[in-house]
Motif scaffolding. Structure first.
Motif, PDB file in Angstrom:
ATOM      1  N   MET A  65      49.680 -51.504 -39.339  1.00  0.00           N
ATOM      2  CA  MET A  65      49.653 -50.364 -40.055  1.00  0.00           C
ATOM      3  C   MET A  65      49.323 -49.078 -39.256  1.00  0.00           C
ATOM      4  O   MET A  65      48.339 -49.487 -38.534  1.00  0.00           O
ATOM      5  CB  MET A  65      48.719 -50.241 -41.100  1.00  0.00           C
ATOM      6  N   ASN A  66      49.938 -47.851 -39.441  1.00  0.00           N
ATOM      7  CA  ASN A  66      49.577 -47.064 -38.426  1.00  0.00           C
ATOM      8  C   ASN A  66      48.803 -45.877 -39.174  1.00  0.00           C
ATOM      9  O   ASN A  66      48.853 -45.910 -40.350  1.00  0.00           O
ATOM     10  CB  ASN A  66      50.638 -46.326 -37.793  1.00  0.00           C
ATOM     11  N   GLU A  67      48.353 -44.749 -38.293  1.00  0.00           N
ATOM     12  CA  GLU A  67      47.857 -43.569 -39.107  1.00  0.00           C
ATOM     13  C   GLU A  67      48.753 -42.775 -40.131  1.00  0.00           C
ATOM     14  O   GLU A  67      48.153 -42.421 -41.204  1.00  0.00           O
ATOM     15  CB  GLU A  67      47.303 -42.644 -37.957  1.00  0.00           C
ATOM     16  N   ASP A  68      49.978 -42.884 -40.018  1.00  0.00           N
ATOM     17  CA  ASP A  68      50.898 -41.897 -40.823  1.00  0.00           C
ATOM     18  C   ASP A  68      50.682 -42.829 -42.417  1.00  0.00           C
ATOM     19  O   ASP A  68      50.971 -42.054 -43.219  1.00  0.00           O
ATOM     20  CB  ASP A  68      52.208 -42.279 -40.439  1.00  0.00           C
ATOM     21  N   PHE A  69      50.538 -44.061 -42.388  1.00  0.00           N
ATOM     22  CA  PHE A  69      50.338 -44.739 -43.535  1.00  0.00           C
ATOM     23  C   PHE A  69      49.404 -44.152 -44.325  1.00  0.00           C
ATOM     24  O   PHE A  69      49.415 -44.091 -45.649  1.00  0.00           O
ATOM     25  CB  PHE A  69      50.476 -46.176 -43.272  1.00  0.00           C
TER      26      PHE A  69
END
Length: 97
Positions: free
Chosen positions: A1-5
């Motif tokens: 999972m990245n920061e955008d999520f």
């Protein structure tokens, strides 16, 4: 999972809180709801259920269609919690056959 999520999740949560509290504040100003508004609000649960379950019926198999038919029949007599429990039980049972 990245920061955008996480950013999208937080933005969606804030928007949900704002729309729900805004609707509550708007409706709390009325002492009595107009009949058209009352009728529209009565139709919201059925509309939401339709948008959630119609894709499952159309893209699923016969088991999902049977479970949704049971849901309609049960919902006419019982509340949402009982409907959910019964329909999940029917769907799990049919899928296990």
């Amino acid at each position: 999972m990245n920061e955008d999520f996480f950013v999208v999740t937080i933005v969606c949560a804030v928007m949900t809180i704002l729309t729900r509290s805004g609707g509550y504040l708007l409706l709390s100003r009325f002492t009595r709801l107009p009949p058209r508004v009352d009728a529209a609000l009565e139709a919201v649960p059925a509309a939401v259920m339709t948008t959630l379950f119609a894709p499952a019926i159309l893209s699923g198999g016969w088991r999902e269609a049977v479970a949704m038919g049971v849901a309609v029949l049960v919902a006419l007599r019982l509340g949402p919690t009982a409907t959910l429990v019964i329909c999940v039980t029917v769907l799990v049972t049919l899928r296990s056959l």
